[in-house]
Design a protein around this motif. Structure first.
Motif, PDB file in Angstrom:
ATOM      1  N   ASP A  12       0.822  -1.211   0.000  1.00 35.86           N
ATOM      2  CA  ASP A  12       0.000   0.000   0.000  1.00 35.86           C
ATOM      3  C   ASP A  12       0.857   1.263   0.000  1.00 35.86           C
ATOM      4  N   VAL A  13       1.971   1.195   0.734  1.00 39.17           N
ATOM      5  CA  VAL A  13       2.869   2.357   0.746  1.00 39.17           C
ATOM      6  C   VAL A  13       3.472   2.536  -0.642  1.00 39.17           C
ATOM      7  N   GLN A  14       3.945   1.410  -1.198  1.00 43.22           N
ATOM      8  CA  GLN A  14       4.609   1.450  -2.488  1.00 43.22           C
ATOM      9  C   GLN A  14       3.685   1.984  -3.585  1.00 43.22           C
ATOM     10  N   LYS A  15       2.416   1.604  -3.530  1.00 43.61           N
ATOM     11  CA  LYS A  15       1.504   1.992  -4.604  1.00 43.61           C
ATOM     12  C   LYS A  15       0.840   3.333  -4.360  1.00 43.61           C
ATOM     13  N   GLY A  16       1.198   4.003  -3.281  1.00 41.23           N
ATOM     14  CA  GLY A  16       0.651   5.338  -3.059  1.00 41.23           C
ATOM     15  C   GLY A  16      -0.722   5.342  -2.403  1.00 41.23           C
ATOM     16  N   ILE A  17      -1.277   4.145  -2.154  1.00 40.31           N
ATOM     17  CA  ILE A  17      -2.599   4.089  -1.528  1.00 40.31           C
ATOM     18  C   ILE A  17      -2.525   4.639  -0.103  1.00 40.31           C
ATOM     19  N   MET A  18      -1.366   4.422   0.524  1.00 40.44           N
ATOM     20  CA  MET A  18      -1.187   4.939   1.879  1.00 40.44           C
ATOM     21  C   MET A  18      -1.256   6.469   1.887  1.00 40.44           C
ATOM     22  N   ASP A  19      -0.710   7.083   0.835  1.00 39.90           N
ATOM     23  CA  ASP A  19      -0.786   8.548   0.755  1.00 39.90           C
ATOM     24  C   ASP A  19      -2.232   9.004   0.663  1.00 39.90           C
ATOM     25  N   ARG A  20      -2.999   8.273  -0.100  1.00 35.20           N
ATOM     26  CA  ARG A  20      -4.418   8.603  -0.202  1.00 35.20           C
ATOM     27  C   ARG A  20      -5.057   8.539   1.193  1.00 35.20           C
ATOM     28  N   PHE A  21      -4.826   7.441   1.889  1.00 35.92           N
ATOM     29  CA  PHE A  21      -5.404   7.314   3.234  1.00 35.92           C
ATOM     30  C   PHE A  21      -4.925   8.446   4.129  1.00 35.92           C
ATOM     31  N   ARG A  22      -3.632   8.740   4.030  1.00 34.75           N
ATOM     32  CA  ARG A  22      -3.077   9.738   4.938  1.00 34.75           C
ATOM     33  C   ARG A  22      -3.560  11.145   4.604  1.00 34.75           C
ATOM     34  N   SER A  23      -4.074  11.349   3.399  1.00 36.01           N
ATOM     35  CA  SER A  23      -4.590  12.675   3.071  1.00 36.01           C
ATOM     36  C   SER A  23      -6.088  12.790   3.382  1.00 36.01           C
TER      37      SER A  23
END
Lengths: 283, 331
Positions: free
Chosen positions: A103-114
């Motif tokens: 999730d971190v690698q694919k940027g999904i974590m950034d989505r969650f964190r925003s």
């Protein structure tokens, strides 16, 4: 692409934040867990491999090693299955770490964190959905075990307690893996790094053979290894006993010792993982 | 108009290297600001700070009046972010992706579902909405990612290189969507490597290099800084150079540059195609044969060369990369 939006939204919908942060965090956790469960459904290969490897382990150990490992007091296959339960759910925890790293690698974590959501919910949702995977795995393994000679001798209620303590310990380990998953750059590294740790941790224990025959230093480690105590706790609840238990507090009181470890691991790794989640950046 | 996004003196260091080195910017309400710059200029770092993903080492920033450091969750309730790499969950369908985001925005079950369908429709994904996103094309993923940023109708949007890697058709589709959003009152900060994109979309452009703003203005003012558009002509024979120069001087708005070695002439013009047609007609009339002729618009490279003296390369030492011949000719 026809414009169907209301022209200019003055008040953003998300501005209405729910009053109770705990309820809202739980809600977020459920959404995330649901998402991970959908993934199990969509990538059946993952589940199939997760299930096949313990079946394979049971069959290999039962019939290949089992033929050369005679132990007094109990049928080896009956002894073995509890150990494989413990080993498998601990291996299953790597899914937590690998999933988070992905999730971190694919940027999904950034989505969650925003998003205006609970930061811990991503982790609680993930670890919760991995309990579901472990439950499925245990059911399949129990059926395989019954087929090769494993038995539940203390009644269903105690057996459920046995499964519960194994799942609880695995849950704690999945927080360790969550921390690793957020620390390292890719899912592959999670797998490699955790194998380095899980293999010795699950082999230097009473999982596959009794610890009596180990060289003394190794026997000491094995007897105090929480993997041994969780295995011993499971065996006692299932009634797969008959072997003398080493005279070590950890194995004489396997349930208490396992619970102590579970609590300690959670106390250390939940805050560590939540902190690492805030730091983890995809690039 | 109030400034919806402000940043002042942002500094972010990674070890010795400063990704941001005192960056300031403001975006007035309901406008688009484009951050233009090469890879590694600090565009993404700026977006990550403004969207609370990253804390700056120094400086302050506000979004809709909310301080990104003091109240990050307050900022998160007001923004939408679409990143450089489409943050789409491959194992979910398009619909499930949007519904999940809606639920995390606390939209409520019914509203979240309705919003997901509405956005799929709007982004041309209605047919693909119930398929797993793994099978989506690059353009579809970007659209889904952008739709994700719009789920809660945020008044402030951040788009980090929304069209990098898209084919021309998907790119212009994305531009339409972005323009529509701003027409509805959204304030938008977008980063891009393409001057054309900044030109088409932005009210204002800031050019970023090595973590600092090195130029600011409208697309027109930036282009006039780099010389605007020009005709480039390569003649077949060297002895035609003088004749060609005479013709081009007639249509040019500045000095005509001549590179005798490559037989290339460069003439700054205004009026685009019309000027080119006129030049071609006159060249034909005097019997000059063009080997190659075209209208050249300033590129990011030109802007960079003109503003920084080094080319828009990823690395630190862009200066040794070959300068476009037009520049060589003009100097």
């Amino acid at each position: 692409m026809t414009a169907t939006l209301q022209p200019s939204a003055p008040a953003p919908v998300a501005a209405q934040r729910p009053s109770n942060p705990v309820v809202s965090a739980l809600g977020d956790g459920v959404v995330i867990a649901k998402r991970n469960v959908i993934k199990i459904k969509r990538v059946p290969e993952l589940l199939v491999f997760t299930l096949l490897s313990p079946i394979m382990f049971i069959l290999l150990f039962a019939y290949v090693f089992g033929s050369a490992i005679p132990i007094e007091g109990i049928n080896y296959r009956e002894f073995l299955v509890g150990g494989i339960f413990a080993q498998t759910v601990i291996f299953g925890a790597t899914i937590t770490g690998a999933g988070l790293a992905e999730d971190v690698q694919k940027g999904i974590m950034d989505r969650f964190r925003s998003l205006p959501m609970s930061r811990a919910a991503v982790l609680f949702g993930r670890t919760a959905s991995d309990v579901i995977i472990n439950v499925i795995t245990l059911v399949i393994m129990a059926l395989t075990g019954l087929a090769v000679g494993w038995r539940i001798r203390e009644g269903l209620l105690k057996a459920l307690l046995g499964f519960a303590i194994i799942l609880l310990f695995a849950y704690a380990i999945s927080w360790v893996m969550a921390w690793i998953g957020l620390l390292v750059p890719s899912p592959e590294v999670v797998n490699n790094a955790s194998f380095m740790f899980i293999f010795p941790a699950t082999f230097i224990a009473n999982t596959f053979v009794p610890t009596d025959g180990f060289p003394s230093a190794l026997r000491f480690v094995a007897n105090w290894n929480p993997v041994s105590s969780v295995t011993q706790a499971g065996r006692e609840y299932f009634g797969n006993t008959g072997l003398p238990v080493p005279d070590v507090w950890a194995l004489q009181h396997p349930v208490a010792y396992t619970l102590i470890w579970t609590v300690l691991i959670l106390l250390v790794f939940v805050p560590l993982s939540v902190r690492q989640f805030k730091v983890a950046a995809s690039r | 108009m109030a400034d919806v996004i402000t940043a002042s003196g942002l500094v972010k260091r990674y070890g010795e290297k400063a990704a941001l080195d005192g960056l300031d910017l403001t975006v007035p309400e309901g406008t688009i600001l484009a951050m233009l710059g090469p890879n590694g200029a600090g565009k993404t770092t700026t977006v990550r700070i403004l969207t609370t993903l990253l804390e700056p080492d120094e400086g302050t920033a506000t979004v809709a009046g909310v301080d990104v450091r003091k109240d990050p969750s307050g900022v998160r309730a007001l923004i939408g972010l679409s990143g450089q790499y489409a943050a789409v969950d491959e194992y979910l369908t398009g619909y499930e992706n949007l519904d999940m985001i809606g639920r995390l925005y606390k939209l409520g079950r019914k509203q979240s579902k309705a919003r997901a369908r509405e956005l799929l429709e709007r982004f041309d994904l209605a047919d693909a909405g119930d398929r797993v996103a793994k099978g989506y094309s690059g353009g579809m993923r970007r659209r889904l990612d952008l739709a994700g940023a719009l789920v809660a109708q945020p008044p402030v949007l951040f788009l980090d290189e929304p069209t990098t890697g898209l084919d021309p058709r998907s790119r212009s589709g994305m531009w339409d969507v972005i323009r529509e959003l701003v027409a509805q009152g959204t304030t938008l900060l977008l980063t891009t490597q393409y001057l054309e994109e900044a030109d088409r979309l932005a009210d204002d452009i800031v050019v970023v290099d090595r973590g600092r703003i090195i130029a600011q203005g409208t697309a027109d003012s930036l282009k006039s800084q780099v010389g605007g558009e020009r005709i480039e002509l390569v003649v077949e024979h060297a002895d035609q150079l003088d004749q060609a120069r005479g013709v081009l001087a007639g249509v040019a708005v500045g000095e005509v540059a001549v590179d005798e070695h490559t037989r290339r002439l460069t003439a700054p013009v205004t009026g685009g195609g019309k000027a080119l047609q006129e030049a071609l007609r006159q060249l034909d009339a005097v019997g000059v044969t063009a080997l190659d002729v075209g209208l050249r618009r300033p590129t990011l490279d030109d802007v960079f060369l003109s503003l920084t003296g080094h080319a828009a390369e990823d690395g630190e030492d862009g200066t040794d990369s070959p300068a476009p011949t037009t520049k060589a000719g003009q100097q």
